[in-house]
Design an enzyme around this catalytic site. Structure first.
Site, PDB file in Angstrom:
ATOM      1  N   GLY A 112       3.003  19.515 -21.061  1.00  0.00           N
ATOM      2  CA  GLY A 112       3.685  20.338 -20.286  1.00  0.00           C
ATOM      3  C   GLY A 112       4.673  19.920 -19.263  1.00  0.00           C
ATOM      4  O   GLY A 112       5.637  19.349 -20.063  1.00  0.00           O
TER       5      GLY A 112
ATOM      6  N   ARG B 115       3.468  14.136 -28.085  1.00  0.00           N
ATOM      7  CA  ARG B 115       4.555  15.362 -27.483  1.00  0.00           C
ATOM      8  C   ARG B 115       5.841  14.801 -27.920  1.00  0.00           C
ATOM      9  O   ARG B 115       6.283  13.818 -28.369  1.00  0.00           O
ATOM     10  CB  ARG B 115       4.342  15.346 -26.293  1.00  0.00           C
ATOM     11  CG  ARG B 115       4.641  13.980 -25.274  1.00  0.00           C
ATOM     12  CD  ARG B 115       5.060  14.157 -23.982  1.00  0.00           C
ATOM     13  NE  ARG B 115       5.676  12.894 -23.374  1.00  0.00           N
ATOM     14  CZ  ARG B 115       6.491  12.186 -23.786  1.00  0.00           C
ATOM     15  NH1 ARG B 115       7.414  12.521 -24.466  1.00  0.00           N
ATOM     16  NH2 ARG B 115       6.557  10.935 -22.890  1.00  0.00           N
TER      17      ARG B 115
ATOM     18  N   CYS C   5      13.727   9.084 -20.407  1.00  0.00           N
ATOM     19  CA  CYS C   5      14.068  10.282 -21.396  1.00  0.00           C
ATOM     20  C   CYS C   5      15.398  10.030 -22.258  1.00  0.00           C
ATOM     21  O   CYS C   5      16.306  10.793 -22.708  1.00  0.00           O
ATOM     22  CB  CYS C   5      14.391  11.727 -20.512  1.00  0.00           C
ATOM     23  SG  CYS C   5      12.764  12.214 -19.904  1.00  0.00           S
TER      24      CYS C   5
ATOM     25  N   ALA D  15      10.360  16.641 -15.807  1.00  0.00           N
ATOM     26  CA  ALA D  15      10.298  16.417 -17.177  1.00  0.00           C
ATOM     27  C   ALA D  15       9.641  17.588 -17.874  1.00  0.00           C
ATOM     28  O   ALA D  15       8.440  18.067 -17.211  1.00  0.00           O
ATOM     29  CB  ALA D  15       9.993  15.023 -17.431  1.00  0.00           C
TER      30      ALA D  15
ATOM     31  N   TYR E 104      10.415   8.129 -23.537  1.00  0.00           N
ATOM     32  CA  TYR E 104       9.917   7.412 -22.631  1.00  0.00           C
ATOM     33  C   TYR E 104       9.771   8.274 -21.389  1.00  0.00           C
ATOM     34  O   TYR E 104      10.990   8.852 -20.967  1.00  0.00           O
ATOM     35  CB  TYR E 104      10.102   5.824 -22.458  1.00  0.00           C
ATOM     36  CG  TYR E 104       9.773   5.017 -23.499  1.00  0.00           C
ATOM     37  CD1 TYR E 104       8.446   4.790 -23.502  1.00  0.00           C
ATOM     38  CD2 TYR E 104      10.804   4.639 -24.598  1.00  0.00           C
ATOM     39  CE1 TYR E 104       7.950   3.790 -24.602  1.00  0.00           C
ATOM     40  CE2 TYR E 104      10.459   3.844 -25.436  1.00  0.00           C
ATOM     41  CZ  TYR E 104       9.011   3.334 -25.757  1.00  0.00           C
ATOM     42  OH  TYR E 104       8.828   2.554 -26.641  1.00  0.00           O
ATOM     43  N   THR E 105       8.745   8.300 -20.758  1.00  0.00           N
ATOM     44  CA  THR E 105       8.688   9.010 -19.420  1.00  0.00           C
ATOM     45  C   THR E 105       7.593   7.985 -18.502  1.00  0.00           C
ATOM     46  O   THR E 105       6.779   7.297 -19.091  1.00  0.00           O
ATOM     47  CB  THR E 105       8.329  10.517 -19.488  1.00  0.00           C
ATOM     48  OG1 THR E 105       8.663  10.910 -18.061  1.00  0.00           O
ATOM     49  CG2 THR E 105       6.873  10.676 -19.880  1.00  0.00           C
TER      50      THR E 105
END
Length: 217
Positions: free
Chosen positions: A161, A68, A179, A148, A72-73
């Site tokens: 998503g 995606r 992010c 996010a 980083y999240t």
């Protein structure tokens, strides 16, 4: 359109495998579009723009590379993840317009709880001002990220998503630079003092989906 809600945390790799299969079926015309609402166990994901230096504590949680978009999240309990699998062939082949609709969907959902979500041209995701917190720069309001966005497109079918922080452990974000943004923090609905549950957010997400994502006539 299928709406799917899973009440127990879903391993990340299992979720991605399921999405991949569903997207292939949508492309072939064998399955309808879907929105899947779920939680993950605590983990970090690295998007296509992730920088190694932004993984501050690589041993804290398992890290998954994903195709995606984004940096980083963090995902974990108390965070509502909405995986949205939509056919942009019939909804408009415009990725920027699609991302704006995801933003609008989050903003409308937050408004159900009297929280004003905003977007910023120089930052991804949805943001909220925190007048109760000290400003990062003199004369500017303190801003935190509350949601996010990260998407992937295959043959104009969108997947991955959004995620909305309802009541996650915010200290879990300390293992990354979320992010890629260093001068702002993260927050949640419960951090505003709101007694909001995942089920409450699910109701709001479903309420506003058809309006935001109305099919073109």
């Amino acid at each position: 359109m299928d709406w799917i809600i899973t009440d127990t945390p879903v391993p990340y790799q299992d979720a991605v495998a399921w999405m991949e299969t569903r997207v292939d079926a949508i492309i072939k015309g064998d399955a309808p579009e879907a929105v899947w609402l779920l939680e993950h166990p605590p983990l970090y994901t690295a998007g296509t723009s992730a920088r190694p230096a932004d993984l501050v504590d690589p041993n804290r949680f398992e890290v998954f590379e994903t195709r995606r978009g984004g940096h980083y999240t963090y995902h974990g309990p108390g965070q509502r993840v909405a995986y949205v699998m939509l056919d942009l062939n019939k909804r408009g082949r415009d990725i920027r317009a699609y991302i704006r609709k995801l933003e609008d969907w989050i903003i409308a959902t937050l408004a159900e709880f009297n929280v004003k979500g905003e977007i910023r041209d120089d930052r991804v995701g949805v943001w909220v001002t925190r007048p109760d917190q000290p400003a990062e720069t003199p004369g500017a309001a303190h801003e935190d990220k509350i949601a996010a966005i990260g998407v992937r497109i295959r043959k104009w079918v969108a997947f991955h998503g959004i995620s909305i922080n309802v009541e996650p452990d915010l200290s879990h974000f300390d293992g990354i630079i979320p992010c890629g943004i260093t001068d702002h923090g993260v927050t949640s609905l419960v951090a505003f003092g709101l007694p909001v549950t995942l089920a409450d957010v699910d109701v709001a997400l479903k309420k506003h989906f058809d309006t935001v994502f109305a099919l073109p006539t």
